[in-house]
Design a protein around this motif. Structure first.
Motif, PDB file in Angstrom:
ATOM      1  N   CYS A 159       0.829  -1.212   0.000  1.00  0.00           N
ATOM      2  CA  CYS A 159       0.000   0.000   0.000  1.00  0.00           C
ATOM      3  C   CYS A 159       0.859   1.256   0.000  1.00  0.00           C
ATOM      4  O   CYS A 159       0.599   2.199  -0.759  1.00  0.00           O
ATOM      5  N   GLU A 160       1.890   1.274   0.835  1.00  0.00           N
ATOM      6  CA  GLU A 160       2.774   2.440   0.894  1.00  0.00           C
ATOM      7  C   GLU A 160       3.492   2.650  -0.436  1.00  0.00           C
ATOM      8  O   GLU A 160       3.611   3.783  -0.916  1.00  0.00           O
ATOM      9  N   ALA A 161       3.969   1.582  -1.056  1.00  0.00           N
ATOM     10  CA  ALA A 161       4.678   1.693  -2.328  1.00  0.00           C
ATOM     11  C   ALA A 161       3.748   2.221  -3.422  1.00  0.00           C
ATOM     12  O   ALA A 161       4.113   3.133  -4.178  1.00  0.00           O
ATOM     13  N   TRP A 162       2.547   1.656  -3.513  1.00  0.00           N
ATOM     14  CA  TRP A 162       1.595   2.089  -4.541  1.00  0.00           C
ATOM     15  C   TRP A 162       1.187   3.540  -4.335  1.00  0.00           C
ATOM     16  O   TRP A 162       1.160   4.333  -5.280  1.00  0.00           O
ATOM     17  N   ASN A 163       0.862   3.915  -3.107  1.00  0.00           N
ATOM     18  CA  ASN A 163       0.444   5.287  -2.825  1.00  0.00           C
ATOM     19  C   ASN A 163       1.564   6.279  -3.090  1.00  0.00           C
ATOM     20  O   ASN A 163       1.319   7.388  -3.583  1.00  0.00           O
ATOM     21  N   ALA A 164       2.799   5.909  -2.781  1.00  0.00           N
ATOM     22  CA  ALA A 164       3.943   6.785  -3.071  1.00  0.00           C
ATOM     23  C   ALA A 164       4.109   6.973  -4.577  1.00  0.00           C
ATOM     24  O   ALA A 164       4.424   8.073  -5.038  1.00  0.00           O
ATOM     25  N   LEU A 165       3.891   5.925  -5.336  1.00  0.00           N
ATOM     26  CA  LEU A 165       3.988   6.045  -6.793  1.00  0.00           C
ATOM     27  C   LEU A 165       2.907   6.976  -7.322  1.00  0.00           C
ATOM     28  O   LEU A 165       3.198   7.890  -8.095  1.00  0.00           O
ATOM     29  N   LEU A 166       1.658   6.774  -6.912  1.00  0.00           N
ATOM     30  CA  LEU A 166       0.570   7.609  -7.423  1.00  0.00           C
ATOM     31  C   LEU A 166       0.659   9.056  -6.957  1.00  0.00           C
ATOM     32  O   LEU A 166       0.084   9.945  -7.584  1.00  0.00           O
ATOM     33  N   ALA A 167       1.378   9.293  -5.877  1.00  0.00           N
ATOM     34  CA  ALA A 167       1.557  10.663  -5.388  1.00  0.00           C
ATOM     35  C   ALA A 167       2.465  11.472  -6.318  1.00  0.00           C
ATOM     36  O   ALA A 167       2.555  12.692  -6.189  1.00  0.00           O
ATOM     37  N   ASN A 168       3.133  10.798  -7.252  1.00  0.00           N
ATOM     38  CA  ASN A 168       4.022  11.461  -8.198  1.00  0.00           C
ATOM     39  C   ASN A 168       3.533  11.175  -9.625  1.00  0.00           C
ATOM     40  O   ASN A 168       4.062  10.283 -10.299  1.00  0.00           O
ATOM     41  N   PRO A 169       2.529  11.922 -10.111  1.00  0.00           N
ATOM     42  CA  PRO A 169       1.956  11.655 -11.438  1.00  0.00           C
ATOM     43  C   PRO A 169       2.979  11.728 -12.573  1.00  0.00           C
ATOM     44  O   PRO A 169       2.865  10.996 -13.553  1.00  0.00           O
ATOM     45  N   ASP A 170       3.968  12.610 -12.448  1.00  0.00           N
ATOM     46  CA  ASP A 170       4.986  12.701 -13.501  1.00  0.00           C
ATOM     47  C   ASP A 170       5.759  11.391 -13.629  1.00  0.00           C
ATOM     48  O   ASP A 170       6.073  10.945 -14.733  1.00  0.00           O
ATOM     49  N   ARG A 171       6.040  10.767 -12.514  1.00  0.00           N
ATOM     50  CA  ARG A 171       6.744   9.483 -12.543  1.00  0.00           C
ATOM     51  C   ARG A 171       5.848   8.396 -13.144  1.00  0.00           C
ATOM     52  O   ARG A 171       6.300   7.583 -13.943  1.00  0.00           O
ATOM     53  N   VAL A 172       4.581   8.385 -12.758  1.00  0.00           N
ATOM     54  CA  VAL A 172       3.637   7.409 -13.322  1.00  0.00           C
ATOM     55  C   VAL A 172       3.623   7.545 -14.839  1.00  0.00           C
ATOM     56  O   VAL A 172       3.728   6.551 -15.571  1.00  0.00           O
ATOM     57  N   ALA A 173       3.513   8.779 -15.322  1.00  0.00           N
ATOM     58  CA  ALA A 173       3.469   9.012 -16.769  1.00  0.00           C
ATOM     59  C   ALA A 173       4.769   8.580 -17.437  1.00  0.00           C
ATOM     60  O   ALA A 173       4.745   7.931 -18.488  1.00  0.00           O
ATOM     61  N   SER A 174       5.905   8.918 -16.843  1.00  0.00           N
ATOM     62  CA  SER A 174       7.181   8.582 -17.474  1.00  0.00           C
ATOM     63  C   SER A 174       7.413   7.073 -17.541  1.00  0.00           C
ATOM     64  O   SER A 174       8.021   6.580 -18.478  1.00  0.00           O
ATOM     65  N   ILE A 175       6.918   6.340 -16.578  1.00  0.00           N
ATOM     66  CA  ILE A 175       7.104   4.893 -16.566  1.00  0.00           C
ATOM     67  C   ILE A 175       6.138   4.196 -17.522  1.00  0.00           C
ATOM     68  O   ILE A 175       6.489   3.207 -18.155  1.00  0.00           O
ATOM     69  N   THR A 176       4.919   4.715 -17.666  1.00  0.00           N
ATOM     70  CA  THR A 176       3.869   3.954 -18.345  1.00  0.00           C
ATOM     71  C   THR A 176       3.450   4.452 -19.720  1.00  0.00           C
ATOM     72  O   THR A 176       2.808   3.694 -20.445  1.00  0.00           O
ATOM     73  N   GLN A 177       3.763   5.682 -20.099  1.00  0.00           N
ATOM     74  CA  GLN A 177       3.295   6.169 -21.395  1.00  0.00           C
ATOM     75  C   GLN A 177       4.024   5.471 -22.535  1.00  0.00           C
ATOM     76  O   GLN A 177       5.226   5.257 -22.484  1.00  0.00           O
ATOM     77  N   ARG A 178       3.256   5.124 -23.555  1.00  0.00           N
ATOM     78  CA  ARG A 178       3.778   4.494 -24.766  1.00  0.00           C
ATOM     79  C   ARG A 178       3.193   5.236 -25.960  1.00  0.00           C
ATOM     80  O   ARG A 178       1.992   5.524 -26.007  1.00  0.00           O
ATOM     81  N   SER A 179       4.021   5.517 -26.954  1.00  0.00           N
ATOM     82  CA  SER A 179       3.549   6.273 -28.129  1.00  0.00           C
ATOM     83  C   SER A 179       2.476   5.511 -28.904  1.00  0.00           C
ATOM     84  O   SER A 179       1.592   6.110 -29.503  1.00  0.00           O
ATOM     85  N   TRP A 180       2.522   4.198 -28.865  1.00  0.00           N
ATOM     86  CA  TRP A 180       1.565   3.392 -29.620  1.00  0.00           C
ATOM     87  C   TRP A 180       0.239   3.193 -28.871  1.00  0.00           C
ATOM     88  O   TRP A 180      -0.692   2.643 -29.448  1.00  0.00           O
ATOM     89  N   ALA A 181       0.159   3.635 -27.638  1.00  0.00           N
ATOM     90  CA  ALA A 181      -1.061   3.450 -26.836  1.00  0.00           C
ATOM     91  C   ALA A 181      -1.725   4.786 -26.556  1.00  0.00           C
ATOM     92  O   ALA A 181      -1.916   5.173 -25.413  1.00  0.00           O
ATOM     93  N   GLN A 182      -2.064   5.492 -27.615  1.00  0.00           N
ATOM     94  CA  GLN A 182      -2.696   6.801 -27.486  1.00  0.00           C
ATOM     95  C   GLN A 182      -4.095   6.735 -28.078  1.00  0.00           C
ATOM     96  O   GLN A 182      -4.337   6.042 -29.062  1.00  0.00           O
ATOM     97  N   VAL A 183      -5.001   7.486 -27.487  1.00  0.00           N
ATOM     98  CA  VAL A 183      -6.355   7.582 -28.019  1.00  0.00           C
ATOM     99  C   VAL A 183      -6.364   8.711 -29.026  1.00  0.00           C
ATOM    100  O   VAL A 183      -6.031   9.853 -28.700  1.00  0.00           O
ATOM    101  N   ASN A 184      -6.739   8.416 -30.261  1.00  0.00           N
ATOM    102  CA  ASN A 184      -6.835   9.442 -31.278  1.00  0.00           C
ATOM    103  C   ASN A 184      -8.211  10.081 -31.226  1.00  0.00           C
ATOM    104  O   ASN A 184      -9.214   9.372 -31.211  1.00  0.00           O
ATOM    105  N   PRO A 185      -8.276  11.421 -31.213  1.00  0.00           N
ATOM    106  CA  PRO A 185      -9.579  12.081 -31.154  1.00  0.00           C
ATOM    107  C   PRO A 185     -10.386  11.872 -32.401  1.00  0.00           C
ATOM    108  O   PRO A 185      -9.958  11.519 -33.413  1.00  0.00           O
TER     109      PRO A 185
END
Length: 185
Positions: A159-185
């Motif tokens: 719980c502490e590890a997960w909450n610490a990760l989500l407390a830093n949205p920039d880190r979440v984005a940098s770890i998980t964003q992929r160019s091929w996994a984007q929603v096209n409008p």
């Protein structure tokens, strides 16, 4: 992606979520440590067998997630996790949940909330699931080289590890964003 969605979800805003689970326990993970040249740092290793499963899902576009720590990885736990993810999806949106082919992801007893659609990855393709990188990050930075006294200590650490990760949205984005996994409008 749109072809995988039910017709009722076609006109709604779409979010892409990735889901996986990780086992965390007393056997633990050893990871590299910085040490002075010529020294050998010590790292604890436990031989007991208590563990918990961290069910996690991430939406890279929103840099947010939903997780549960469960005693087992089974259909009942997955149903609880799907309900938790459904609550985290933006109001009025529909989520495409990308996951692997674990048995509890494809059973007929799975209860999929109406704002979720499951999209299974091809077999043997963990590199397509960014949550695998989340587990690597959490193990290297929060869960490795530790001894857990009890099951409750494992749950607390998860719980502490997960909450610490989500407390830093920039880190979440940098770890998980992929160019091929984007929603096209």
């Amino acid at each position: 992606m749109r072809a995988a969605l039910p017709e009722a979800a076609q006109a709604r805003p779409l979010e892409i979520w990735f889901q996986d689970e990780a086992r965390v326990g007393q056997q633990g993970t050893l990871t590299r440590l910085w040490a002075r040249r010529g020294t050998r740092p010590r790292a604890p290793k436990d031989c007991r067998y208590a563990w918990a499963y961290l069910f996690g899902a991430i939406c890279p576009a929103r840099a947010t997630g939903a997780a549960l720590v469960m005693p087992y990885a089974n259909t009942e736990a997955m149903n609880c996790h799907l309900a938790e993810i459904a609550k985290a999806v933006s109001p009025g949106a529909h989520a495409l949940l990308v996951l692997d082919g674990a048995g509890w992801h494809s059973t007929k007893e799975l209860v999929v909330p109406p704002n979720l659609t499951l999209l299974r990855l091809p077999p043997y393709s963990p590199e397509l699931n960014p949550v695998e990188n989340v587990w690597q990050f959490l193990r290297q930075n929060r869960l490795a080289n530790r001894l857990f006294d009890s099951y409750e200590a494992i749950v607390d650490a998860c719980c502490e590890a997960w909450n610490a990760l989500l407390a830093n949205p920039d880190r979440v984005a940098s770890i998980t964003q992929r160019s091929w996994a984007q929603v096209n409008p």
